[in-house]
Design an enzyme around this catalytic site. Structure first.
Site, PDB file in Angstrom:
ATOM      1  N   LYS A 254       0.818  -1.212   0.000  1.00  0.00           N
ATOM      2  CA  LYS A 254       0.000   0.000   0.000  1.00  0.00           C
ATOM      3  C   LYS A 254       0.852   1.264   0.000  1.00  0.00           C
ATOM      4  O   LYS A 254       2.044   1.254   0.285  1.00  0.00           O
ATOM      5  CB  LYS A 254      -0.976  -0.023   1.176  1.00  0.00           C
ATOM      6  CG  LYS A 254      -2.125  -1.006   0.932  1.00  0.00           C
ATOM      7  CD  LYS A 254      -3.241  -0.889   1.939  1.00  0.00           C
ATOM      8  CE  LYS A 254      -4.416  -1.786   1.524  1.00  0.00           C
ATOM      9  NZ  LYS A 254      -5.542  -1.720   2.474  1.00  0.00           N
ATOM     10  N   ARG A 293      -3.811 -10.244   4.092  1.00  0.00           N
ATOM     11  CA  ARG A 293      -4.148 -10.229   2.664  1.00  0.00           C
ATOM     12  C   ARG A 293      -2.940  -9.714   1.894  1.00  0.00           C
ATOM     13  O   ARG A 293      -2.482  -8.594   2.129  1.00  0.00           O
ATOM     14  CB  ARG A 293      -5.374  -9.331   2.450  1.00  0.00           C
ATOM     15  CG  ARG A 293      -5.900  -9.264   1.029  1.00  0.00           C
ATOM     16  CD  ARG A 293      -7.158  -8.392   1.008  1.00  0.00           C
ATOM     17  NE  ARG A 293      -7.730  -8.291  -0.341  1.00  0.00           N
ATOM     18  CZ  ARG A 293      -7.391  -7.369  -1.231  1.00  0.00           C
ATOM     19  NH1 ARG A 293      -6.482  -6.463  -0.906  1.00  0.00           N
ATOM     20  NH2 ARG A 293      -7.955  -7.353  -2.429  1.00  0.00           N
TER      21      ARG A 293
END
Length: 313
Positions: A254, A293
């Site tokens: 991210k 994840r």
């Protein structure tokens, strides 16, 4: 190479989808390990996801290469991913919305093939109609998880779809859609407010009849949060775990990691953030999260096994 039958329309020429190895018995959530943090592999069947968009959906006419997507998902499954998370609409900040019909065109053939290959699948969707279609395609409710990142703008019908389908659901803290979420990253106490708002969303599912044990919480790192707010939440993951539900953490590649690893003022490219991702996921496993994840499955599985062994020692 073995083949397995697939739904009509799977693959560019609607033929059978070749698989990585012979199909195994279909796993359920109950079959997944309980002695370590689970690993959820990311499979984006989208043209515009921030890290892997465009691998299987080619603009401008969004032709879907279902066969390649199935191969990628099964490769994650055989590399040790406990769950394969399939999405047909990008959830990155600023992404354009996708109609449910297009989302389903992208993902349903992939879901059906992954179920046949024995994988437990989660479906990353904010659309109740797509969740219902995925439930109908699954061999049973124990083979599927609905992963909805809508947060405070969860569609009114979604809790009832989940309750009626008997599936598990991941509810993510978020305050808007892809177009608006980053404008709503305003908190007096980010940890306390995320905890309170997750409880509000959870209560909608409880009121619809979803059992508490089928609700999974995700603090929503990067969703309606600045980098500093994401780091603050990561420091206090114990507050999310203390709510008593399984917790999913999604930090893989991210933007806040790109900022951390920037060189000469330029964020590190997404594929260069895996080591930092792995470090955070190992710490999250120590903190007791249920699953992480990730884009890079195999080293994450190894790390989760190592942390699990340390926690048991």
């Amino acid at each position: 190479m073995d083949t397995m039958g697939a739904a009509p329309g799977t693959g560019p020429n609607t033929g059978p989808v070749s698989v990585v190895r012979r199909a195994a018995a279909k796993k359920t959530v109950a079959d997944l390990p309980t002695d370590r943090t689970l690993v959820m592999g990311i499979l984006n069947v989208t043209p515009d996801s921030f890290s892997d968009g465009g691998r299987f959906v080619a603009p401008p006419d969004t032709v879907v290469d279902h066969e390649s997507a199935v191969h990628a998902g099964l490769s994650q499954h055989y590399a040790g991913a406990d769950i394969v998370d399939v999405g047909g609409e990008s959830t990155r900040p600023g992404a354009d919305p996708v109609e449910p019909e297009e989302e389903q065109r992208r993902i349903l053939p992939v879901l059906e093939a992954l179920f046949t290959g024995g994988a437990v699948v989660s479906v990353d969707t904010r659309h109740p109609s797509t969740a219902a279609a995925a439930i109908a395609a699954a061999p049973g409710p124990e083979h599927l998880i609905i992963n909805d990142v809508s947060g405070m703008v969860t569609a009114a019908e979604m809790p009832q779809v989940v309750a009626d389908g008997g599936v598990r659901v991941i509810i993510t803290h978020n305050r808007g859609d892809a177009q608006t979420m980053q404008s709503r990253a305003q908190y007096d106490d980010v940890v306390a407010e995320v905890v309170a708002e997750l409880q509000q969303i959870r209560d909608r599912y409880l009121d619809a009849g979803v059992p508490a044990e089928r609700i999974i919480l995700d603090p929503g790192i990067g969703f309606a949060k600045t980098a500093a707010q994401s780091w603050e939440l990561l420091r206090h993951l114990d507050r999310i775990v203390a709510l008593g539900h399984p917790v999913l953490l999604g930090v893989s590649r991210k933007g806040f990691l790109g900022e951390l690893l920037a060189r000469s003022g330029a964020p590190r490219e997404a594929q260069g953030r895996d080591a930092a991702t792995l470090a955070l996921n190992a710490l999250a496993a120590q903190a007791g999260v249920w699953a992480v994840r990730v884009h890079d499955v195999e080293p994450t599985v190894d790390a989760m096994k190592a942390v699990g062994a340390l926690r048991r020692a």
